[in-house]
Scaffold this motif. Structure first.
Motif, PDB file in Angstrom:
ATOM      1  N   GLU A   1      -0.631   7.453  -8.506  1.00  0.00           N
ATOM      2  CA  GLU A   1      -0.093   8.683  -8.825  1.00  0.00           C
ATOM      3  C   GLU A   1      -0.760   8.978 -10.391  1.00  0.00           C
TER       4      GLU A   1
ATOM      5  N   TYR B   1       4.450   1.912   9.997  1.00  0.00           N
ATOM      6  CA  TYR B   1       5.136   1.724   8.372  1.00  0.00           C
ATOM      7  C   TYR B   1       6.566   1.364   8.763  1.00  0.00           C
ATOM      8  N   ASN B   2       6.982   0.206   8.013  1.00  0.00           N
ATOM      9  CA  ASN B   2       8.192  -0.165   8.035  1.00  0.00           C
ATOM     10  C   ASN B   2       9.093  -0.209   6.589  1.00  0.00           C
ATOM     11  N   GLU B   3      10.344  -0.580   6.559  1.00  0.00           N
ATOM     12  CA  GLU B   3      11.214  -0.561   5.266  1.00  0.00           C
ATOM     13  C   GLU B   3      10.570  -1.200   4.301  1.00  0.00           C
ATOM     14  N   GLN B   4      10.719  -0.547   2.960  1.00  0.00           N
ATOM     15  CA  GLN B   4      10.307  -1.289   1.711  1.00  0.00           C
ATOM     16  C   GLN B   4      11.369  -2.032   1.200  1.00  0.00           C
ATOM     17  N   PHE B   5      10.991  -3.348   0.764  1.00  0.00           N
ATOM     18  CA  PHE B   5      12.128  -4.248   0.079  1.00  0.00           C
ATOM     19  C   PHE B   5      11.584  -4.401  -1.241  1.00  0.00           C
ATOM     20  N   PHE B   6      12.609  -4.353  -2.100  1.00  0.00           N
ATOM     21  CA  PHE B   6      12.309  -4.214  -3.633  1.00  0.00           C
ATOM     22  C   PHE B   6      12.521  -5.463  -4.504  1.00  0.00           C
TER      23      PHE B   6
ATOM     24  N   ILE C   1       1.439   0.965   6.151  1.00  0.00           N
ATOM     25  CA  ILE C   1       1.341   2.190   5.138  1.00  0.00           C
ATOM     26  C   ILE C   1       0.771   3.359   6.071  1.00  0.00           C
ATOM     27  N   ARG C   2       0.126   2.840   7.119  1.00  0.00           N
ATOM     28  CA  ARG C   2      -0.162   4.247   8.082  1.00  0.00           C
ATOM     29  C   ARG C   2       1.209   4.635   8.575  1.00  0.00           C
ATOM     30  N   THR C   3       0.956   5.860   9.101  1.00  0.00           N
ATOM     31  CA  THR C   3       2.163   6.177   9.690  1.00  0.00           C
ATOM     32  C   THR C   3       2.676   5.436  11.048  1.00  0.00           C
TER      33      THR C   3
ATOM     34  N   ILE D   1      -2.294   4.426  -3.077  1.00  0.00           N
ATOM     35  CA  ILE D   1      -1.831   5.572  -3.799  1.00  0.00           C
ATOM     36  C   ILE D   1      -1.829   5.378  -5.348  1.00  0.00           C
TER      37      ILE D   1
ATOM     38  N   ILE E   1       7.108   6.310  -7.483  1.00  0.00           N
ATOM     39  CA  ILE E   1       6.108   5.459  -7.135  1.00  0.00           C
ATOM     40  C   ILE E   1       4.951   5.627  -8.135  1.00  0.00           C
TER      41      ILE E   1
END
Lengths: 116, 106
Positions: A58, A102-107, A97-99, A56, A45
């Motif tokens: 990094e 949060y759901n799955e990420q799609f790319f 994004i908060r705990t 975020i 990420i």
């Protein structure tokens, strides 16, 4: 019905140039991400935005600057491109994004950047 | 940060064979995803599986969060299953394993 789209798909450029990659999602998600995949296929990420707010960041050179004009778009601008920036860049999105929510990420399909 | 280890790193199968891919992670996680990166580079969501077992056709996955591992089962493998399989886990951000490179031969 593309869920997460990126443009361009391929980008070939000279060292020292400035370039941008655009990302759009039509999933109604409120969180978007940029990932970098290196030549060994390792995915990491770089940034995340939630409702246009940077969440975020990094350890990425400040030559990389994400911009989110609205929650459906997250663009990546790269200044003074270097040989080591050559990689595949993926955009992704998720709802929350908060705990707690949060759901799955799609790319997206990825953008292959080659710096000559 | 969270460490994610996948095994095996490489796998060659004859078409029709079954396989199990493993993902170990070092800390408690909020969720876990399995992805398939096909030979054209697309990342395809396979499973969103923070715990329990799910099945989708010839693929199934099991996550045992308390023991910090997840398994991906591929049955009756096909050449189109070839590619890289990634496990990714989330603490405060999604962390990917190094992947398992799968080649299915006809």
């Amino acid at each position: 019905d593309t869920a997460v789209s990126q443009t361009p798909k391929y980008l070939v450029t000279q060292m020292g140039n400035d370039k941008s990659i655009k990302c759009e999602q039509n999933l109604g998600h409120d969180t978007m991400y940029w990932y970098k995949q290196d030549s060994k296929k390792f995915l990491k990420i770089m940034f995340s935005y939630n409702n246009k707010e940077l969440i975020i960041n990094e350890t990425v050179p400040n030559r990389f600057s994400p911009k989110s004009p609205d929650k459906a778009h997250l663009n990546l601008h790269i200044n003074s491109l270097e040989l080591g920036d050559s990689a595949v860049y993926f955009c992704a999105s998720s709802q929350g994004i908060r705990t707690a929510n949060y759901n799955e990420q799609f790319f997206g399909p990825g953008t292959r950047l080659t710096v000559l | 940060g969270i460490q994610v280890e996948q095994s095996p790193p490489d796998l060659i199968l004859q078409e029709g064979a079954n396989s199990t891919l493993r993902c170990n992670f070092s800390d408690s996680v909020n969720n876990l995803q399995w992805f398939h990166q096909n030979p054209w580079g697309q990342l395809i969501n396979l499973f969103y599986i923070p715990s329990g077992t799910k099945q989708n056709g010839r693929l199934s996955a099991t996550t045992v969060a308390t023991e910090r591992y997840s398994l991906l089962y591929i049955s009756s493998s096909q050449t189109t299953d070839s590619g890289v399989y990634f496990c990714a886990v989330r603490g405060n951000k999604l962390v990917f394993g190094a992947g398992t490179i799968l080649r299915v031969k006809s």
